[in-house]
Design a protein around this motif. Structure first.
Motif, short mmCIF file in Angstrom:
data_model
loop_
_atom_site.label_atom_id
_atom_site.label_comp_id
_atom_site.label_asym_id
_atom_site.label_seq_id
_atom_site.Cartn_x
_atom_site.Cartn_y
_atom_site.Cartn_z
N ALA A 25 77.52 1.63 20.65
CA ALA A 25 78.49 0.57 20.35
C ALA A 25 77.81 -0.79 20.35
CB ALA A 25 79.63 0.59 21.37
N ALA A 26 76.89 -1.00 21.28
CA ALA A 26 76.16 -2.27 21.33
C ALA A 26 75.30 -2.45 20.07
CB ALA A 26 75.30 -2.33 22.59
N ALA A 27 74.69 -1.36 19.62
CA ALA A 27 73.87 -1.44 18.40
C ALA A 27 74.73 -1.79 17.19
CB ALA A 27 73.16 -0.10 18.16
N ALA A 28 75.91 -1.20 17.11
CA ALA A 28 76.80 -1.46 15.97
C ALA A 28 77.31 -2.90 15.99
CB ALA A 28 77.97 -0.49 16.00
N ASP A 29 77.51 -3.45 17.19
CA ASP A 29 78.02 -4.82 17.32
C ASP A 29 76.92 -5.86 17.43
OD1 ASP A 29 80.55 -3.73 17.29
OD2 ASP A 29 80.79 -3.80 19.46
N ARG A 30 75.66 -5.41 17.35
CA ARG A 30 74.50 -6.29 17.49
C ARG A 30 74.49 -7.04 18.82
NH1 ARG A 30 71.98 -5.50 12.90
NH2 ARG A 30 73.01 -5.56 10.89
N ARG A 31 74.88 -6.32 19.88
CA ARG A 31 74.84 -6.88 21.24
C ARG A 31 73.57 -6.40 21.94
NH1 ARG A 31 78.91 -4.35 24.20
NH2 ARG A 31 79.45 -3.01 22.47
N SER A 32 73.40 -6.88 23.16
CA SER A 32 72.25 -6.48 23.97
C SER A 32 72.26 -4.97 24.18
CB SER A 32 72.31 -7.21 25.31
OG SER A 32 71.21 -6.87 26.09
N ARG A 33 71.10 -4.34 24.04
CA ARG A 33 70.97 -2.89 24.06
C ARG A 33 70.46 -2.40 25.40
NH1 ARG A 33 69.80 -0.74 19.07
NH2 ARG A 33 70.07 1.24 20.15
N VAL A 34 70.68 -1.12 25.65
CA VAL A 34 70.12 -0.43 26.81
C VAL A 34 68.68 -0.08 26.45
CG1 VAL A 34 70.29 1.59 28.30
CG2 VAL A 34 72.38 0.50 27.44
N PRO A 35 67.71 -0.45 27.27
CA PRO A 35 66.32 -0.11 26.95
C PRO A 35 66.11 1.41 26.86
CG PRO A 35 66.40 -1.74 28.71
CD PRO A 35 67.80 -1.26 28.49
N GLU A 36 65.25 1.82 25.94
CA GLU A 36 64.97 3.25 25.78
C GLU A 36 64.44 3.86 27.06
OE1 GLU A 36 62.51 3.95 22.37
OE2 GLU A 36 64.19 3.63 20.99
N ARG A 37 63.66 3.11 27.82
CA ARG A 37 63.11 3.66 29.07
C ARG A 37 64.22 4.01 30.05
NH1 ARG A 37 62.16 -1.70 29.47
NH2 ARG A 37 62.89 -2.73 31.36
N VAL A 38 65.34 3.26 30.03
CA VAL A 38 66.48 3.58 30.89
C VAL A 38 67.14 4.88 30.43
CG1 VAL A 38 68.79 2.81 31.62
CG2 VAL A 38 66.89 1.18 31.55
N LEU A 39 67.33 5.03 29.12
CA LEU A 39 67.92 6.25 28.59
C LEU A 39 67.05 7.46 28.92
CD1 LEU A 39 69.07 4.93 25.09
CD2 LEU A 39 70.49 5.26 27.13
N LEU A 40 65.74 7.32 28.74
CA LEU A 40 64.83 8.43 29.04
C LEU A 40 64.76 8.70 30.54
CD1 LEU A 40 62.01 7.66 26.47
CD2 LEU A 40 63.62 9.59 26.42
N SER A 41 64.84 7.66 31.36
CA SER A 41 64.83 7.85 32.81
C SER A 41 66.06 8.63 33.27
CB SER A 41 64.76 6.51 33.54
OG SER A 41 63.55 5.85 33.28
N LEU A 42 67.20 8.31 32.71
CA LEU A 42 68.42 9.06 33.05
C LEU A 42 68.26 10.53 32.68
CD1 LEU A 42 71.11 6.48 31.88
CD2 LEU A 42 70.72 7.25 34.24
#
Length: 96
Positions: A25-42
């Motif tokens: 949703a953030a990507a679609a709205d051009r808002r601040s994103r969750v870093p990929e390292r956070v997604l991979l860490s989860l």
């Protein structure tokens, strides 16, 4: 111990799935994103089923490299560790 592990994995996978959706949703709205390292860490902490489910549901991070390769590696290591752990348990307790 089994109950704690089940609750931990359930909550972590729900959180991982939700954060993938938030990032889409953030990507679609051009808002601040969750870093990929956070997604991979989860995913590495045990949230890989939630991550794998979220990708096609949200159509997010499905073609992104090297993210996809890292996620596949995390899942491979987790499955290998699970198989090795079950094999060790079976070797010690399977004949009873």
């Amino acid at each position: 111990m089994i109950t704690f592990l089940g609750v931990y994995l359930g909550v972590l996978n729900l959180l991982t799935f939700t954060i993938f959706g938030f990032d889409k949703a953030a990507a679609a709205d051009r808002r601040s994103r969750v870093p990929e390292r956070v997604l991979l860490s989860l995913a590495a902490l045990g949230g890989s089923p939630g991550a794998l489910l979220a990708r096609p549901v949200f159509r997010h991070k499905t073609r992104k490299q090297p993210f996809s390769a890292w996620l596949v590696l995390i899942v491979f290591v987790q499955v290998a560790a699970l198989v090795a752990g079950l094999a060790l348990w079976w070797a010690r307790h399977g004949d009873r």
